[in-house]
Design a protein around this motif. Structure first.
Motif, PDB file in Angstrom:
ATOM      1  N   ARG A 398       0.814  -1.211   0.000  1.00 52.87           N
ATOM      2  CA  ARG A 398       0.000   0.000   0.000  1.00 52.87           C
ATOM      3  C   ARG A 398       0.851   1.267   0.000  1.00 52.87           C
ATOM      4  O   ARG A 398       0.550   2.239  -0.697  1.00 52.87           O
ATOM      5  CB  ARG A 398      -0.940   0.000   1.220  1.00 52.87           C
ATOM      6  N   GLU A 399       1.906   1.289   0.783  1.00 51.64           N
ATOM      7  CA  GLU A 399       2.728   2.494   0.868  1.00 51.64           C
ATOM      8  C   GLU A 399       3.413   2.804  -0.459  1.00 51.64           C
ATOM      9  O   GLU A 399       3.529   3.976  -0.858  1.00 51.64           O
ATOM     10  CB  GLU A 399       3.766   2.355   1.985  1.00 51.64           C
ATOM     11  N   VAL A 433      -4.699   8.909   6.475  1.00 54.18           N
ATOM     12  CA  VAL A 433      -4.726   8.221   5.178  1.00 54.18           C
ATOM     13  C   VAL A 433      -3.476   7.369   5.018  1.00 54.18           C
ATOM     14  O   VAL A 433      -3.530   6.232   4.547  1.00 54.18           O
ATOM     15  CB  VAL A 433      -4.868   9.237   4.026  1.00 54.18           C
ATOM     16  N   ILE A 434      -2.351   7.904   5.411  1.00 54.34           N
ATOM     17  CA  ILE A 434      -1.107   7.127   5.336  1.00 54.34           C
ATOM     18  C   ILE A 434      -1.236   5.847   6.163  1.00 54.34           C
ATOM     19  O   ILE A 434      -0.801   4.773   5.744  1.00 54.34           O
ATOM     20  CB  ILE A 434       0.080   7.975   5.833  1.00 54.34           C
ATOM     21  N   ALA A 435      -1.884   5.956   7.315  1.00 55.01           N
ATOM     22  CA  ALA A 435      -2.034   4.799   8.212  1.00 55.01           C
ATOM     23  C   ALA A 435      -3.162   3.868   7.780  1.00 55.01           C
ATOM     24  O   ALA A 435      -3.290   2.761   8.328  1.00 55.01           O
ATOM     25  CB  ALA A 435      -2.288   5.285   9.637  1.00 55.01           C
ATOM     26  N   GLY A 436      -4.004   4.280   6.811  1.00 60.28           N
ATOM     27  CA  GLY A 436      -5.140   3.457   6.400  1.00 60.28           C
ATOM     28  C   GLY A 436      -6.288   3.509   7.377  1.00 60.28           C
ATOM     29  O   GLY A 436      -7.184   2.661   7.351  1.00 60.28           O
ATOM     30  N   ASP A 437      -6.303   4.542   8.242  1.00 60.74           N
ATOM     31  CA  ASP A 437      -7.361   4.703   9.246  1.00 60.74           C
ATOM     32  C   ASP A 437      -8.469   5.551   8.620  1.00 60.74           C
ATOM     33  O   ASP A 437      -8.561   6.757   8.862  1.00 60.74           O
ATOM     34  CB  ASP A 437      -6.786   5.369  10.502  1.00 60.74           C
ATOM     35  N   LEU A 438      -9.335   4.937   7.849  1.00 64.31           N
ATOM     36  CA  LEU A 438     -10.274   5.648   6.992  1.00 64.31           C
ATOM     37  C   LEU A 438     -11.708   5.488   7.476  1.00 64.31           C
ATOM     38  O   LEU A 438     -12.048   4.526   8.146  1.00 64.31           O
ATOM     39  CB  LEU A 438     -10.187   5.116   5.551  1.00 64.31           C
ATOM     40  N   ASP A 439     -12.545   6.452   7.113  1.00 59.99           N
ATOM     41  CA  ASP A 439     -14.000   6.312   7.194  1.00 59.99           C
ATOM     42  C   ASP A 439     -14.600   7.397   6.321  1.00 59.99           C
ATOM     43  O   ASP A 439     -13.902   8.316   5.874  1.00 59.99           O
ATOM     44  CB  ASP A 439     -14.515   6.399   8.637  1.00 59.99           C
ATOM     45  N   THR A 440     -15.899   7.305   6.062  1.00 62.48           N
ATOM     46  CA  THR A 440     -16.519   8.204   5.085  1.00 62.48           C
ATOM     47  C   THR A 440     -16.612   9.642   5.577  1.00 62.48           C
ATOM     48  O   THR A 440     -16.900  10.539   4.783  1.00 62.48           O
ATOM     49  CB  THR A 440     -17.930   7.704   4.703  1.00 62.48           C
TER      50      THR A 440
END
Length: 693
Positions: A398-399, A433-440
């Motif tokens: 991913r990175e 976003v870099i960490a993949g800690d996402l939500d809408t």
């Protein structure tokens, strides 16, 4: 296999489909409106047919015209792309009745899944989990209002028809429900011709995860993994990636099987996407949202990690072939990210832009793919969706995919109007976003921390790009425009306009590897070449221009229209795309609200059409009251009173308006109307309109 296929769409998806048709040796037929007569997809196709004038209802949505184009060109099948007629059951049925293959599912599957209420009921019967709520056909606003307390707040209003986030509204409290229902019905009717609504529980910190499925006419159904689409704004996807950084292998298998079961519930055929909501704090739990019975905008990220050409599979399935892929054949390799390039200005509240593309630069390099219809000289109209292109990157993890995307966006530019490229790059650099800690809801929460370049610096970048474009890319020395001649290259002259209005000439000379910019006629203006590692054969033009002791406005002309920029005493340096920015923090609506504060004149923030006038001419309004609603590129913008007083409307429902056009003037309470001033405004607006024409 088909010999001729018509693409009932436009823009980048039409170009994308043509690419696969060409690789398979299938003749392609494009269709176009008057607005797209010179578009790239028209030239790429083997044949092209005019449908009608610019409005979609009179061209791309005209079923009879599309079928007539297919018959006249001998097309055996029609690929609908996405949007327009892609999920129109009546169109699929009309194709069947005309003896033309619709490259997609059967009309009945589209009907069931195109209605979110019937779709929800259908998958519940197969044991697929759904979001709690109320989904019954024919519920009016009173019935929905009565049901809302039983669901609880916050809740989500959703149209039964359509998709793409249009007509969806999050309601935080009961006092917001009535106006939100009215807006949702209006938007649903305008977008889908159906204003049926239903309510669902709004899942806090939701993640939007969808699964790609393929199903043939012989009973075989497989999935190709999931895509994470949680980076959204107003329910519209902004950045997508595959696979999701949230799911583990066990959940991936469960959600994939649920997607296949959804497809089986309607006897699905073709490529489709099943969308799920996954609570961020409970990643092993998921709820069915809807099924998109078409190819998705974000399909390239699935192609990149699976190696499967989804358009090719659509064609083979539609031709009656057996799906040659089994579930065990699908192996997810690496990671892929897609960004959508839009004609919009994020620093001004994401208002639609558009206009003439003076120059476009797309990124290149390992792991970079671009799906686009953009090219120099293209006119981007407000008649259609604002999406211009897609940049897709692949990485071993991913990175690597993310870093490649950031670099790719640094080398992406559309000169002529503002786009969201800068915003996308900044978004990808956010720690969450870099960490993949996402939500809408991430974009809404983090937007104020995203920084944008000052407009002047952005325009200087555009000016440099135009100078770069003037070199041309032809290998024929007699057709090049970069001053090529035997011996040293001839210098090219551009005007340098100082703040006092005096003009000096700037000479651009040197080679691609060692360009030089020198000033002529004023010792106070200096310019030097910069030949850093990011400069040279990549094509960007490095320049360092400054005037000691005062600001200088640089106007670069000679290619398209001129661009101006203020260059401070420390200068502006361009070593690579995106590196020149002097970043500062601004709110999305800072420039609009700052100018509008206490201003009785209401102007249009974007080119568009007046959709509504909630007040009548002569009405008394309070500060904050809605006065007009302007629509452009499927987006509504409410223009509110900035002072209390009496309204004088200068536009009516249905009027086409330009950016900055006066729409209403409010006479503040306690003052007399300035008829002469209003007349001056009208005359000025008339002159502006004539100039634009």
């Amino acid at each position: 296999m088909f010999k001729t296929v018509l693409i009932a769409n436009r823009g980048e998806i039409a170009c994308r489909v043509i690419r696969t048709l060409r690789s398979m040796g299938i003749r392609s037929v494009a269709v176009y409106s008057d607005a797209d007569a010179g578009a790239r997809h028209v030239r790429l196709a083997d044949a092209a047919v005019r449908l009608g004038p610019a409005p979609a209802a009179q061209s791309y949505l005209d079923i009879d015209a599309v079928l007539a184009a297919a018959r006249s060109t001998g097309a055996e099948a029609i690929h609908p792309g996405y949007g327009f007629l892609a999920e129109n059951a009546a169109f699929a049925q009309a194709c069947a009745e005309a003896g033309i293959v619709f490259i997609g599912p059967e009309a009945e599957s589209i009907r069931v899944m195109g209605d979110k209420i019937t779709a929800k009921n259908a998958v519940e019967a197969r044991g697929v989990p759904t979001v709690p709520g109320i989904a019954k056909p024919g519920m009016d606003n009173d019935a929905l209002t009565a049901a809302a307390p039983g669901i609880g707040y916050p809740l989500l209003i959703k149209p039964s028809a359509g998709g793409g986030g249009k007509g969806m509204h999050v309601v935080e409290a009961e006092d917001q429900l009535a106006t939100s229902l009215d807006a949702a019905r209006r938007e649903a009717a305008a977008s889908f011709g159906d204003d049926t609504l239903f309510l669902e529980r709004y899942v806090t910190t939701p993640r939007h995860i969808e699964v790609q499925v393929l199903a043939d006419a012989h009973g075989h159904v497989i999935h190709l993994g999931e895509r994470e689409c949680s980076l959204q704004r107003r329910h519209q996807k902004v950045i997508e990636e595959a696979p999701s950084p949230l799911l583990d292998e066990a959940t991936r298998a469960r959600i994939g099987e649920a997607a296949c079961e959804t497809a089986r519930s309607v006897g699905y055929r073709g490529a489709g996407t099943v969308e799920f909501i996954v609570p961020a704090d409970s990643p092993d739990e998921f709820f069915f949202m809807e099924m998109n019975t078409r190819l998705q905008v974000e399909h390239p990220v699935t192609e990149e990690i699976t190696g499967v050409d989804l358009v090719e599979q659509q064609l083979r399935i539609a031709a009656g072939q057996v799906l040659e892929l089994d579930q065990e054949d699908i192996v997810l390799d690496g990671h892929s990210i897609e960004t959508r390039i839009y004609a919009e200005d994020p620093s001004a509240g994401f208002l639609p832009t558009g206009g003439l593309v003076e120059h476009v630069r797309h990124p290149e390099g390992e792991g970079v793919r671009v799906d686009t219809a953009l090219e120099d000289g293209l006119s981007v109209s407000i008649d259609y969706d604002p999406m211009l292109a897609k940049v897709i990157t692949w990485g071993r993890d991913r990175e690597e995919a993310r870093a490649r995307m950031v670099a790719a966006l640094e080398n992406t530019a559309v000169v002529g109007f503002t786009t969201n490229v800068e915003f996308l790059r900044a978004l990808l650099e956010l720690p969450a976003v870099i960490a993949g800690d996402l939500d809408t809801g991430l974009i809404a929460r983090e937007f104020d921390s995203i920084r944008f370049a000052e407009p002047g610096k952005r325009e200087f970048r555009e000016a440099a790009l135009l100078m770069d474009a003037a070199r041309g890319s032809s290998t024929d020395p007699w057709r090049r425009r970069d001053g090529w001649r035997l011996g040293a290259p001839a210098p090219r002259r551009f005007p340098l306009v100082a703040a006092d209005g005096t003009t000096r000439m700037v000479l651009l000379s040197g080679t691609v590897d060692a360009p030089a910019v020198v000033a002529e006629g004023d010792a106070g203006v200096t310019a030097d070449a910069n030949t850093g590692p990011d400069v040279g054969r990549s094509g960007s033009l490095p320049a360092f221009v400054k005037r000691r002791g005062q600001d200088v406005t640089v106007t670069i002309g000679g290619v398209g229209r001129s661009f101006t920029a203020v260059v401070g005493p420390e200068g502006v340096q361009l070593t690579r795309l995106g590196a020149l920015f002097d970043i500062r923090r601004v709110r999305a609506d800072h420039s609009i609200q700052g100018e509008a504060e206490s201003n009785p004149t209401l102007t249009s923030p974007m080119p568009g059409t007046v959709l509504l006038t909630p007040v009548a001419d002569g009405d008394v309004v309070s500060e904050g009251d809605a006065v007009l609603v302007v629509e452009a590129m499927k987006m509504e913008h409410v223009i509110r009173a900035t002072v209390a007083g009496t309204v004088a409307l200068h536009a009516a429902v249905g009027d086409a308006v330009s950016r900055g056009q006066v729409l209403a003037v409010i006479t503040p309470a306690g003052t007399e109307p300035d008829d002469e001033g209003a007349a001056r405004n009208d005359n000025a607006n008339d002159r502006e309109g004539e100039g634009a024409a």
